[in-house]
Write an enzyme that holds these catalytic residues in place. Structure first.
Site, PDB file in Angstrom:
ATOM      1  N   HIS A  58      34.271   6.779 -10.933  1.00 25.69           N
ATOM      2  CA  HIS A  58      34.691   5.470 -10.416  1.00 25.69           C
ATOM      3  C   HIS A  58      34.010   4.341 -11.184  1.00 25.69           C
ATOM      4  CE1 HIS A  58      36.208   7.724  -6.910  1.00 25.69           C
ATOM      5  NE2 HIS A  58      37.024   6.689  -6.760  1.00 25.69           N
ATOM      6  N   LYS A  73      31.382   0.371  -7.567  1.00 26.23           N
ATOM      7  CA  LYS A  73      31.527   1.152  -6.338  1.00 26.23           C
ATOM      8  C   LYS A  73      30.154   1.377  -5.714  1.00 26.23           C
ATOM      9  CE  LYS A  73      33.668   5.288  -4.372  1.00 26.23           C
ATOM     10  NZ  LYS A  73      34.186   4.590  -3.192  1.00 26.23           N
TER      11      LYS A  73
HETATM   12  P1  NAD Z   1      35.322  -5.410  -2.517  1.00 30.84           P
HETATM   13  O1  NAD Z   1      33.844  -5.607  -2.490  1.00 30.84           O
HETATM   14  O2  NAD Z   1      36.105  -5.905  -3.693  1.00 30.84           O
HETATM   15  O3  NAD Z   1      35.985  -6.063  -1.203  1.00 30.84           O
HETATM   16  C1  NAD Z   1      35.390  -6.080   0.064  1.00 30.84           C
HETATM   17  C2  NAD Z   1      35.658  -7.452   0.672  1.00 30.84           C
HETATM   18  O4  NAD Z   1      35.258  -7.442   2.048  1.00 30.84           O
HETATM   19  C3  NAD Z   1      34.865  -8.579  -0.025  1.00 30.84           C
HETATM   20  O5  NAD Z   1      35.724  -9.635  -0.422  1.00 30.84           O
HETATM   21  C4  NAD Z   1      33.896  -9.034   1.058  1.00 30.84           C
HETATM   22  O6  NAD Z   1      33.558 -10.412   0.973  1.00 30.84           O
HETATM   23  C5  NAD Z   1      34.720  -8.722   2.312  1.00 30.84           C
HETATM   24  N1  NAD Z   1      33.925  -8.765   3.529  1.00 30.84           N
HETATM   25  C6  NAD Z   1      32.621  -8.381   3.693  1.00 30.84           C
HETATM   26  N2  NAD Z   1      32.210  -8.652   4.942  1.00 30.84           N
HETATM   27  C7  NAD Z   1      33.264  -9.204   5.580  1.00 30.84           C
HETATM   28  C8  NAD Z   1      33.455  -9.701   6.907  1.00 30.84           C
HETATM   29  N3  NAD Z   1      32.471  -9.676   7.826  1.00 30.84           N
HETATM   30  N4  NAD Z   1      34.652 -10.232   7.236  1.00 30.84           N
HETATM   31  C9  NAD Z   1      35.667 -10.271   6.320  1.00 30.84           C
HETATM   32  N5  NAD Z   1      35.546  -9.829   5.051  1.00 30.84           N
HETATM   33  C10 NAD Z   1      34.353  -9.283   4.693  1.00 30.84           C
HETATM   34  O7  NAD Z   1      35.553  -3.846  -2.317  1.00 30.84           O
HETATM   35  P2  NAD Z   1      36.884  -2.992  -2.589  1.00 30.84           P
HETATM   36  O8  NAD Z   1      36.841  -2.390  -3.946  1.00 30.84           O
HETATM   37  O9  NAD Z   1      38.095  -3.758  -2.168  1.00 30.84           O
HETATM   38  O10 NAD Z   1      36.626  -1.765  -1.577  1.00 30.84           O
HETATM   39  C11 NAD Z   1      36.417  -1.984  -0.206  1.00 30.84           C
HETATM   40  C12 NAD Z   1      36.256  -0.623   0.496  1.00 30.84           C
HETATM   41  O11 NAD Z   1      37.467   0.150   0.356  1.00 30.84           O
HETATM   42  C13 NAD Z   1      35.141   0.252  -0.093  1.00 30.84           C
HETATM   43  O12 NAD Z   1      34.546   0.977   0.960  1.00 30.84           O
HETATM   44  C14 NAD Z   1      35.899   1.197  -1.029  1.00 30.84           C
HETATM   45  O13 NAD Z   1      35.221   2.397  -1.278  1.00 30.84           O
HETATM   46  C15 NAD Z   1      37.159   1.421  -0.226  1.00 30.84           C
HETATM   47  N6  NAD Z   1      38.322   1.864  -0.990  1.00 30.84           N
HETATM   48  C16 NAD Z   1      39.136   2.749  -0.347  1.00 30.84           C
HETATM   49  C17 NAD Z   1      40.305   3.158  -0.942  1.00 30.84           C
HETATM   50  C18 NAD Z   1      41.230   4.082  -0.164  1.00 30.84           C
HETATM   51  O14 NAD Z   1      42.264   4.500  -0.707  1.00 30.84           O
HETATM   52  N7  NAD Z   1      40.921   4.361   1.089  1.00 30.84           N
HETATM   53  C19 NAD Z   1      40.656   2.708  -2.221  1.00 30.84           C
HETATM   54  C20 NAD Z   1      39.798   1.802  -2.868  1.00 30.84           C
HETATM   55  C21 NAD Z   1      38.638   1.374  -2.221  1.00 30.84           C
END
Ligand code: NAD
Length: 267
Positions: free
Chosen positions: A152, A156
Protein backbone atom coordinates in the site's frame (compact mmCIF):
# COMPACT_ATOMS: atom_id res chain seq x y z
CA UNK A 1 -36.50 5.98 -5.45
CA UNK A 2 -33.31 7.93 -4.84
CA UNK A 3 -31.14 7.00 -1.83
CA UNK A 4 -29.83 9.97 0.20
CA UNK A 5 -26.23 9.82 1.35
CA UNK A 6 -24.11 11.46 4.03
CA UNK A 7 -20.37 11.11 3.43
CA UNK A 8 -18.12 11.23 6.52
CA UNK A 9 -14.48 12.24 5.97
CA UNK A 10 -15.56 14.10 2.83
CA UNK A 11 -12.15 15.71 2.19
CA UNK A 12 -10.32 12.38 2.45
CA UNK A 13 -9.02 10.25 -0.42
CA UNK A 14 -11.96 7.86 -0.22
CA UNK A 15 -14.61 10.37 0.93
CA UNK A 16 -13.95 12.68 -2.01
CA UNK A 17 -14.00 9.78 -4.54
CA UNK A 18 -17.32 8.56 -3.12
CA UNK A 19 -18.86 12.06 -3.21
CA UNK A 20 -17.75 12.54 -6.83
CA UNK A 21 -19.28 9.24 -7.99
CA UNK A 22 -22.46 9.76 -5.94
CA UNK A 23 -23.18 13.04 -7.72
CA UNK A 24 -22.87 11.25 -11.08
CA UNK A 25 -25.32 8.47 -10.05
CA UNK A 26 -28.95 8.97 -11.03
CA UNK A 27 -30.35 6.81 -8.21
CA UNK A 28 -28.34 8.51 -5.42
CA UNK A 29 -28.66 11.96 -3.82
CA UNK A 30 -25.55 13.35 -2.17
CA UNK A 31 -27.23 15.14 0.75
CA UNK A 32 -24.39 16.02 3.14
CA UNK A 33 -20.62 16.08 3.47
CA UNK A 34 -19.12 15.86 6.95
CA UNK A 35 -15.50 16.77 7.64
CA UNK A 36 -13.65 17.83 10.79
CA UNK A 37 -13.36 21.62 11.32
CA UNK A 38 -9.60 21.77 10.45
CA UNK A 39 -10.26 20.22 7.00
CA UNK A 40 -13.49 22.06 6.09
CA UNK A 41 -11.76 24.19 3.44
CA UNK A 42 -10.55 21.01 1.69
CA UNK A 43 -14.11 19.77 1.08
CA UNK A 44 -15.10 20.02 -2.60
CA UNK A 45 -18.73 21.08 -2.98
CA UNK A 46 -20.16 19.48 -6.12
CA UNK A 47 -21.28 22.09 -8.66
CA UNK A 48 -25.01 22.34 -9.25
CA UNK A 49 -26.00 20.15 -6.28
CA UNK A 50 -27.45 21.38 -2.98
CA UNK A 51 -25.30 19.71 -0.36
CA UNK A 52 -25.07 20.38 3.38
CA UNK A 53 -21.46 20.73 4.57
CA UNK A 54 -21.11 20.10 8.32
CA UNK A 55 -18.41 19.48 10.89
CA UNK A 56 -20.63 17.23 13.03
CA UNK A 57 -22.60 14.22 11.83
CA UNK A 58 -25.40 15.07 14.27
CA UNK A 59 -26.03 18.38 12.42
CA UNK A 60 -26.12 16.64 9.03
CA UNK A 61 -28.51 13.97 10.29
CA UNK A 62 -31.06 16.55 11.46
CA UNK A 63 -31.05 17.94 7.92
CA UNK A 64 -31.41 14.54 6.21
CA UNK A 65 -33.15 12.00 8.46
CA UNK A 66 -33.06 8.45 7.03
CA UNK A 67 -29.97 9.00 4.89
CA UNK A 68 -27.38 6.22 4.56
CA UNK A 69 -24.05 7.29 6.10
CA UNK A 70 -20.82 6.21 4.40
CA UNK A 71 -17.78 6.38 6.68
CA UNK A 72 -14.16 6.04 5.55
CA UNK A 73 -12.28 7.86 8.34
CA UNK A 74 -10.41 6.29 11.28
CA UNK A 75 -11.48 3.66 13.86
CA UNK A 76 -12.21 6.06 16.77
CA UNK A 77 -14.14 8.43 14.47
CA UNK A 78 -16.17 5.59 12.98
CA UNK A 79 -17.09 4.28 16.44
CA UNK A 80 -18.48 7.75 17.21
CA UNK A 81 -20.32 7.79 13.86
CA UNK A 82 -21.96 4.47 14.67
CA UNK A 83 -23.04 5.62 18.14
CA UNK A 84 -24.58 8.79 16.65
CA UNK A 85 -26.27 6.80 13.84
CA UNK A 86 -27.61 4.40 16.45
CA UNK A 87 -29.45 7.24 18.21
CA UNK A 88 -31.10 8.20 14.89
CA UNK A 89 -31.64 4.65 13.54
CA UNK A 90 -29.59 5.52 10.43
CA UNK A 91 -27.76 2.84 8.41
CA UNK A 92 -23.96 3.07 8.18
CA UNK A 93 -21.64 1.67 5.50
CA UNK A 94 -18.20 1.35 7.11
CA UNK A 95 -15.05 1.25 4.99
CA UNK A 96 -12.60 2.26 7.74
CA UNK A 97 -9.97 -0.34 8.61
CA UNK A 98 -7.74 -0.98 11.64
CA UNK A 99 -10.37 -1.68 14.32
CA UNK A 100 -9.14 -3.35 17.52
CA UNK A 101 -10.71 -6.66 18.56
CA UNK A 102 -12.69 -4.76 21.20
CA UNK A 103 -13.99 -2.17 18.71
CA UNK A 104 -14.91 -4.95 16.30
CA UNK A 105 -16.90 -6.67 19.07
CA UNK A 106 -18.68 -3.40 19.85
CA UNK A 107 -19.63 -3.12 16.15
CA UNK A 108 -21.04 -6.66 16.21
CA UNK A 109 -23.12 -5.74 19.29
CA UNK A 110 -24.33 -2.40 17.87
CA UNK A 111 -25.33 -4.11 14.60
CA UNK A 112 -28.17 -5.85 16.45
CA UNK A 113 -29.98 -2.52 16.84
CA UNK A 114 -28.52 -0.36 14.03
CA UNK A 115 -28.20 -1.37 10.37
CA UNK A 116 -24.42 -1.67 9.93
CA UNK A 117 -22.34 -2.82 6.99
CA UNK A 118 -18.58 -3.37 7.24
CA UNK A 119 -16.11 -4.28 4.53
CA UNK A 120 -12.36 -3.71 4.93
CA UNK A 121 -12.19 -3.95 1.14
CA UNK A 122 -15.15 -2.80 -0.96
CA UNK A 123 -13.73 -4.15 -4.22
CA UNK A 124 -15.95 -6.71 -5.92
CA UNK A 125 -12.83 -8.58 -7.14
CA UNK A 126 -11.39 -9.00 -3.64
CA UNK A 127 -14.72 -10.16 -2.28
CA UNK A 128 -15.09 -12.77 -5.00
CA UNK A 129 -11.53 -13.88 -4.14
CA UNK A 130 -12.54 -14.23 -0.49
CA UNK A 131 -15.38 -16.52 -1.55
CA UNK A 132 -13.20 -18.66 -3.85
CA UNK A 133 -9.90 -18.96 -1.92
CA UNK A 134 -11.19 -21.52 0.60
CA UNK A 135 -12.07 -23.84 -2.33
CA UNK A 136 -8.55 -23.49 -3.73
CA UNK A 137 -7.00 -24.12 -0.28
CA UNK A 138 -9.15 -27.21 0.23
CA UNK A 139 -8.33 -28.65 -3.22
CA UNK A 140 -4.57 -28.09 -2.85
CA UNK A 141 -4.61 -29.68 0.60
CA UNK A 142 -2.29 -29.60 3.60
CA UNK A 143 0.97 -30.00 1.62
CA UNK A 144 0.82 -26.36 0.51
CA UNK A 145 1.98 -23.60 2.87
CA UNK A 146 -0.08 -20.42 2.66
CA UNK A 147 1.26 -16.85 2.92
CA UNK A 148 -0.23 -13.39 2.28
CA UNK A 149 1.54 -10.17 1.27
CA UNK A 150 0.11 -6.71 0.75
CA UNK A 151 1.49 -3.43 -0.71
CA UNK A 152 0.00 0.00 0.00
CA UNK A 153 0.89 3.68 -0.38
CA UNK A 154 3.18 5.39 2.14
CA UNK A 155 0.34 7.27 3.87
CA UNK A 156 -1.61 4.21 4.99
CA UNK A 157 -1.75 4.24 8.79
CA UNK A 158 -2.54 0.62 9.71
CA UNK A 159 -0.70 -2.62 8.92
CA UNK A 160 -1.32 -5.25 7.84
CA UNK A 161 -4.29 -4.18 5.76
CA UNK A 162 -7.74 -5.31 6.86
CA UNK A 163 -7.98 -7.18 3.56
CA UNK A 164 -4.78 -9.15 4.19
CA UNK A 165 -6.12 -10.13 7.61
CA UNK A 166 -9.46 -11.21 6.05
CA UNK A 167 -7.67 -13.25 3.37
CA UNK A 168 -5.63 -15.03 6.07
CA UNK A 169 -8.81 -15.63 8.07
CA UNK A 170 -10.51 -17.20 5.04
CA UNK A 171 -7.48 -19.44 4.43
CA UNK A 172 -7.32 -20.49 8.10
CA UNK A 173 -11.05 -21.25 8.00
CA UNK A 174 -10.54 -23.53 4.97
CA UNK A 175 -8.04 -25.60 7.00
CA UNK A 176 -10.16 -25.57 10.17
CA UNK A 177 -7.52 -23.51 12.05
CA UNK A 178 -8.15 -20.78 14.61
CA UNK A 179 -7.20 -17.56 12.68
CA UNK A 180 -5.69 -15.80 15.71
CA UNK A 181 -3.53 -18.84 16.53
CA UNK A 182 -2.22 -19.36 12.99
CA UNK A 183 -1.50 -15.76 11.88
CA UNK A 184 2.21 -14.76 11.87
CA UNK A 185 2.56 -11.00 11.35
CA UNK A 186 6.30 -10.60 11.74
CA UNK A 187 9.40 -12.77 11.28
CA UNK A 188 12.73 -11.61 12.63
CA UNK A 189 15.89 -13.29 13.94
CA UNK A 190 16.39 -17.03 14.52
CA UNK A 191 12.81 -18.08 14.14
CA UNK A 192 13.37 -21.79 13.48
CA UNK A 193 11.54 -23.89 10.92
CA UNK A 194 8.19 -22.67 9.70
CA UNK A 195 5.43 -24.40 11.69
CA UNK A 196 2.89 -26.15 9.48
CA UNK A 197 -0.10 -24.43 11.05
CA UNK A 198 0.98 -20.90 10.19
CA UNK A 199 -0.10 -18.18 7.72
CA UNK A 200 2.39 -15.32 7.37
CA UNK A 201 1.10 -11.80 6.60
CA UNK A 202 3.68 -9.25 5.45
CA UNK A 203 3.11 -5.55 4.69
CA UNK A 204 5.09 -3.46 2.17
CA UNK A 205 4.65 0.36 2.20
CA UNK A 206 5.65 2.95 -0.37
CA UNK A 207 4.75 5.41 -3.11
CA UNK A 208 1.18 5.76 -4.28
CA UNK A 209 0.19 2.08 -4.53
CA UNK A 210 -3.60 1.89 -4.16
CA UNK A 211 -3.55 -1.75 -3.02
CA UNK A 212 -2.03 -5.10 -4.04
CA UNK A 213 -2.77 -8.38 -2.25
CA UNK A 214 -1.11 -11.69 -3.07
CA UNK A 215 -1.94 -15.10 -1.64
CA UNK A 216 0.77 -17.74 -2.05
CA UNK A 217 0.23 -21.49 -2.01
CA UNK A 218 3.75 -22.94 -1.70
CA UNK A 219 4.16 -26.66 -2.40
CA UNK A 220 6.99 -29.02 -3.36
CA UNK A 221 8.37 -28.02 -6.76
CA UNK A 222 5.65 -25.47 -7.50
CA UNK A 223 3.75 -22.51 -6.16
CA UNK A 224 0.59 -20.63 -7.03
CA UNK A 225 0.29 -16.86 -6.58
CA UNK A 226 -3.12 -15.23 -6.71
CA UNK A 227 -2.85 -11.43 -6.93
CA UNK A 228 -5.46 -8.71 -6.86
CA UNK A 229 -4.41 -5.22 -8.04
CA UNK A 230 -6.58 -2.20 -7.24
CA UNK A 231 -5.89 0.28 -10.07
CA UNK A 232 -7.68 3.24 -8.50
CA UNK A 233 -9.75 4.19 -5.46
CA UNK A 234 -12.82 4.33 -7.68
CA UNK A 235 -13.23 0.58 -7.44
CA UNK A 236 -13.65 0.88 -3.64
CA UNK A 237 -16.00 3.85 -4.08
CA UNK A 238 -18.17 1.91 -6.56
CA UNK A 239 -18.41 -0.96 -4.04
CA UNK A 240 -19.28 1.44 -1.18
CA UNK A 241 -22.09 3.00 -3.23
CA UNK A 242 -23.39 -0.44 -4.16
CA UNK A 243 -23.43 -1.33 -0.44
CA UNK A 244 -25.21 1.97 0.38
CA UNK A 245 -28.02 1.19 -2.12
CA UNK A 246 -28.36 -2.27 -0.54
CA UNK A 247 -28.45 -0.81 3.01
CA UNK A 248 -31.19 1.77 2.31
CA UNK A 249 -34.20 0.85 4.43
CA UNK A 250 -32.55 -2.36 5.70
CA UNK A 251 -33.39 -3.66 9.17
CA UNK A 252 -30.65 -4.26 11.76
CA UNK A 253 -29.71 -7.88 12.48
CA UNK A 254 -25.99 -8.55 12.25
CA UNK A 255 -22.95 -6.81 10.82
CA UNK A 256 -23.61 -7.06 7.07
CA UNK A 257 -20.75 -7.75 4.64
CA UNK A 258 -20.04 -7.52 0.92
CA UNK A 259 -20.88 -11.21 0.53
CA UNK A 260 -24.50 -10.32 1.51
CA UNK A 261 -24.61 -7.65 -1.20
CA UNK A 262 -23.04 -9.85 -3.89
CA UNK A 263 -25.37 -12.75 -3.13
CA UNK A 264 -28.57 -10.75 -3.26
CA UNK A 265 -28.01 -7.90 -5.71
CA UNK A 266 -26.52 -10.04 -8.51
CA UNK A 267 -25.27 -7.06 -10.55
P1 NAD B 1 -7.81 9.99 4.51
O1 NAD B 1 -6.90 10.33 5.65
O2 NAD B 1 -7.49 10.52 3.14
O3 NAD B 1 -9.31 10.45 4.85
C1 NAD B 1 -9.88 10.41 6.13
C2 NAD B 1 -10.70 11.69 6.30
O4 NAD B 1 -11.48 11.59 7.50
C3 NAD B 1 -9.81 12.95 6.44
O5 NAD B 1 -10.21 13.95 5.51
C4 NAD B 1 -10.06 13.39 7.87
O6 NAD B 1 -9.97 14.80 8.05
C5 NAD B 1 -11.50 12.89 8.07
N1 NAD B 1 -11.91 12.90 9.46
C6 NAD B 1 -11.14 12.63 10.56
N2 NAD B 1 -11.85 12.82 11.68
C7 NAD B 1 -13.09 13.21 11.29
C8 NAD B 1 -14.27 13.56 12.00
N3 NAD B 1 -14.33 13.55 13.35
N4 NAD B 1 -15.36 13.94 11.30
C9 NAD B 1 -15.33 13.96 9.94
N5 NAD B 1 -14.24 13.65 9.21
C10 NAD B 1 -13.13 13.26 9.89
O7 NAD B 1 -7.90 8.40 4.49
P2 NAD B 1 -8.44 7.45 3.31
O8 NAD B 1 -7.31 6.98 2.47
O9 NAD B 1 -9.64 8.05 2.66
O10 NAD B 1 -8.87 6.17 4.19
C11 NAD B 1 -9.80 6.28 5.23
C12 NAD B 1 -10.04 4.88 5.83
O11 NAD B 1 -10.61 4.01 4.83
C13 NAD B 1 -8.76 4.18 6.31
O12 NAD B 1 -9.07 3.42 7.46
C14 NAD B 1 -8.42 3.25 5.14
O13 NAD B 1 -7.63 2.15 5.51
C15 NAD B 1 -9.81 2.83 4.71
N6 NAD B 1 -9.92 2.35 3.33
C16 NAD B 1 -10.81 1.34 3.15
C17 NAD B 1 -11.06 0.87 1.88
C18 NAD B 1 -12.12 -0.21 1.70
O14 NAD B 1 -12.32 -0.67 0.57
N7 NAD B 1 -12.83 -0.57 2.75
C19 NAD B 1 -10.38 1.40 0.77
C20 NAD B 1 -9.46 2.44 0.99
C21 NAD B 1 -9.26 2.92 2.29
Amino acid sequence: MSVSLIVMGAAGRMGSAIARLAVESEDLTLAALVERPEHQEKVTRPAGAEVIVASRLEDALFGVPGAVIIDFTAPAVTMETVRTASRHGSPVVIGTTGFSADQRKQLDDLARRTPLFLSPNMSVGVNVLLEELPRLAAMLGDAYDMEVTEIHHNRKKDAPSGTAARLAEALAGARGWDPSGSERRCRDGIIGERPHQEIGIQAVRGGDVVGVHTVYFLGHGERIEVTHHAHSRENFAVGALRAARWMAGRKPGRLYAMSDVLQTSGQ
